[in-house]
Design an enzyme around this catalytic site. Structure first.
Site, PDB file in Angstrom:
ATOM      1  N   ASP A 197      27.637  39.983  33.641  1.00 27.00           N
ATOM      2  CA  ASP A 197      26.979  39.270  34.747  1.00 27.00           C
ATOM      3  C   ASP A 197      25.959  40.138  35.492  1.00 27.00           C
ATOM      4  OD1 ASP A 197      28.308  36.904  34.371  1.00 27.00           O
ATOM      5  OD2 ASP A 197      29.764  37.204  35.987  1.00 27.00           O
ATOM      6  N   LYS A 226      27.341  34.795  43.586  1.00 27.49           N
ATOM      7  CA  LYS A 226      26.890  33.630  42.808  1.00 27.49           C
ATOM      8  C   LYS A 226      28.019  32.609  42.672  1.00 27.49           C
ATOM      9  CE  LYS A 226      29.333  34.354  38.804  1.00 27.49           C
ATOM     10  NZ  LYS A 226      30.416  33.531  38.332  1.00 27.49           N
TER      11      LYS A 226
HETATM   12  P1  ATP Z   1      33.342  37.725  38.146  1.00 29.11           P
HETATM   13  O1  ATP Z   1      32.820  36.493  38.841  1.00 29.11           O
HETATM   14  O2  ATP Z   1      32.236  38.611  37.628  1.00 29.11           O
HETATM   15  O3  ATP Z   1      34.432  37.451  37.175  1.00 29.11           O
HETATM   16  P2  ATP Z   1      35.190  38.330  40.194  1.00 29.11           P
HETATM   17  O4  ATP Z   1      34.695  37.735  41.483  1.00 29.11           O
HETATM   18  O5  ATP Z   1      36.192  37.523  39.435  1.00 29.11           O
HETATM   19  O6  ATP Z   1      33.955  38.650  39.289  1.00 29.11           O
HETATM   20  P3  ATP Z   1      35.328  40.948  41.338  1.00 29.11           P
HETATM   21  O7  ATP Z   1      35.421  40.624  42.800  1.00 29.11           O
HETATM   22  O8  ATP Z   1      34.017  41.379  40.835  1.00 29.11           O
HETATM   23  O9  ATP Z   1      35.856  39.699  40.472  1.00 29.11           O
HETATM   24  O10 ATP Z   1      36.419  42.068  41.056  1.00 29.11           O
HETATM   25  C1  ATP Z   1      37.354  42.079  40.058  1.00 29.11           C
HETATM   26  C2  ATP Z   1      38.095  43.435  40.099  1.00 29.11           C
HETATM   27  O11 ATP Z   1      37.143  44.496  39.949  1.00 29.11           O
HETATM   28  C3  ATP Z   1      38.800  43.669  41.438  1.00 29.11           C
HETATM   29  O12 ATP Z   1      40.159  43.463  41.279  1.00 29.11           O
HETATM   30  C4  ATP Z   1      38.473  45.113  41.818  1.00 29.11           C
HETATM   31  O13 ATP Z   1      39.586  45.952  41.829  1.00 29.11           O
HETATM   32  C5  ATP Z   1      37.480  45.615  40.768  1.00 29.11           C
HETATM   33  N1  ATP Z   1      36.241  46.149  41.403  1.00 29.11           N
HETATM   34  C6  ATP Z   1      35.628  47.285  41.111  1.00 29.11           C
HETATM   35  N2  ATP Z   1      34.546  47.481  41.868  1.00 29.11           N
HETATM   36  C7  ATP Z   1      34.445  46.438  42.684  1.00 29.11           C
HETATM   37  C8  ATP Z   1      33.527  46.071  43.723  1.00 29.11           C
HETATM   38  N3  ATP Z   1      32.486  46.841  44.054  1.00 29.11           N
HETATM   39  N4  ATP Z   1      33.721  44.890  44.336  1.00 29.11           N
HETATM   40  C9  ATP Z   1      34.763  44.092  43.974  1.00 29.11           C
HETATM   41  N5  ATP Z   1      35.664  44.408  43.039  1.00 29.11           N
HETATM   42  C10 ATP Z   1      35.520  45.555  42.388  1.00 29.11           C
END
Ligand code: ATP
Length: 287
Positions: free
Chosen positions: A137, A11
């Protein structure tokens, strides 16, 4: 059903406002969530053994209990007393720690996937009630599309599909922790709030210019101060003809919106050729 493949969609936030910080430390938000055409691919296989096995193509991701896929699978097993196990193979295409809900969407796909392979027949509402235990989320990721998200992110209103638009999405080579951004946000000192109600109205009217004119994200005040490259990338996309450009979520991913595919393609090529910002550049669209 013994195995199943699902795509977990990323998203962006077309608009992100923070209304206030609650006593319990959570922030009350008002955001427009939008699915884009970048996705992780997950393959679920039922196991006779009582276990959860995760494999991924990205070394930096945990494959133990810290992976959100594991947490979603465990929650489903515990809640519905599932004695069999599941193996999940993840191909990670969504940038990590990017503000694109990569982990949350994998958790959502795991809830959908386990519902299907174990024949639970859960409603969307039941899945969302479980999903919020993993992350704010996740309930949105379970439904996808265009939605207004309020509360701490769990109060959702589905909106009509946004008008067709093309996107250049780019993640600079820095990792931003959502926790850092919210901890450094002074919600009571914000001098600007994006017009989220006006954006919702524009979505209902199918008015792309009305939407892009109202794009705004209060978290930029924290993330851009720390990482000025985000502002440089936004300016680059605007120079390439984007209707508008914004940081998604807590960042650092930036996206530019274009009404014509050829303009988006030209901007995409320019950013790839420019080469200094990042190697993670995507040409995609609103879904
Ligand atoms: P959001 O937009 O919800 O804040 P984000 O894009 O900032 O998400 P994610 O990519 O979801 O961040 O990941 C943040 C942390 O979560 C990563 O550093 C990772 O170690 C951990 N994590 C655990 N499971 C997953 C997964 N399936 N995919 C990605 N990251 C994951």
């Amino acid at each position: 059903m013994e195995s199943l493949r699902l795509n977990a969609m990323a998203k962006i936030n077309l608009g992100l406002d923070v209304l206030r910080r609650r006593e319990d430390g959570y922030h009350e938000v008002k955001m427009v969530m939008q699915t884009v055409g970048i996705c992780d691919e997950l393959e679920f296989t039922k196991l006779t053994e009582d276990c959860i096995r995760i494999s991924t193509d990205k070394e930096e991701l945990p494959s133990d209990g810290n992976n959100l896929i594991y947490r979603a699978a465990k929650l489903m097993k515990d809640t519905y007393g599932i004695r069999e196990g599941v193996a999940v193979k993840l191909q990670k295409n969504i940038p990590i720690a990017a503000g694109m809900a990569g982990g949350s969407t994998d958790a959502a796909a795991t809830i959908h996937g386990m519902d299907r392979i174990f024949g639970l027949g859960l409603s969307l509402e039941e899945k969302q009630r479980l999903g919020v235990k993993i992350g704010a989320d996740v309930p949105y990721c379970l439904m996808g599309g265009t939605a207004l998200s309020e509360g701490i992110g769990e109060v959702l209103t589905a909106l009509p599909q946004a008008p067709d638009a093309f996107l250049v999405v780019a993640k600079p080579d820095i990792n931003v922790s959502t926790k850092f951004v919210y901890e450094n946000l002074h919600a009571d000192r914000l001098t600007y709030h994006p017009d989220i109600d006006g954006m919702v109205e524009s979505i209902r009217n199918g008015d792309l210019k009305g939407i892009t004119d109202r794009m705004g994200n209060v978290l930029e005040t924290v993330t851009i101060k720390r990482y000025p490259v985000i502002a440089e990338m936004k300016a680059f996309l605007l120079r390439q003809g984007a209707m508008n450009a914004l940081m998604s979520g807590s960042g650092p991913t930036v996206f530019g919106v274009f009404d014509k595919e050829e303009d988006a393609r030209r901007a995409y090529t320019a950013m790839v050729e420019q080469g200094n910002f990042t190697k993670q550049v995507f040409l995609t669209k609103l879904i």
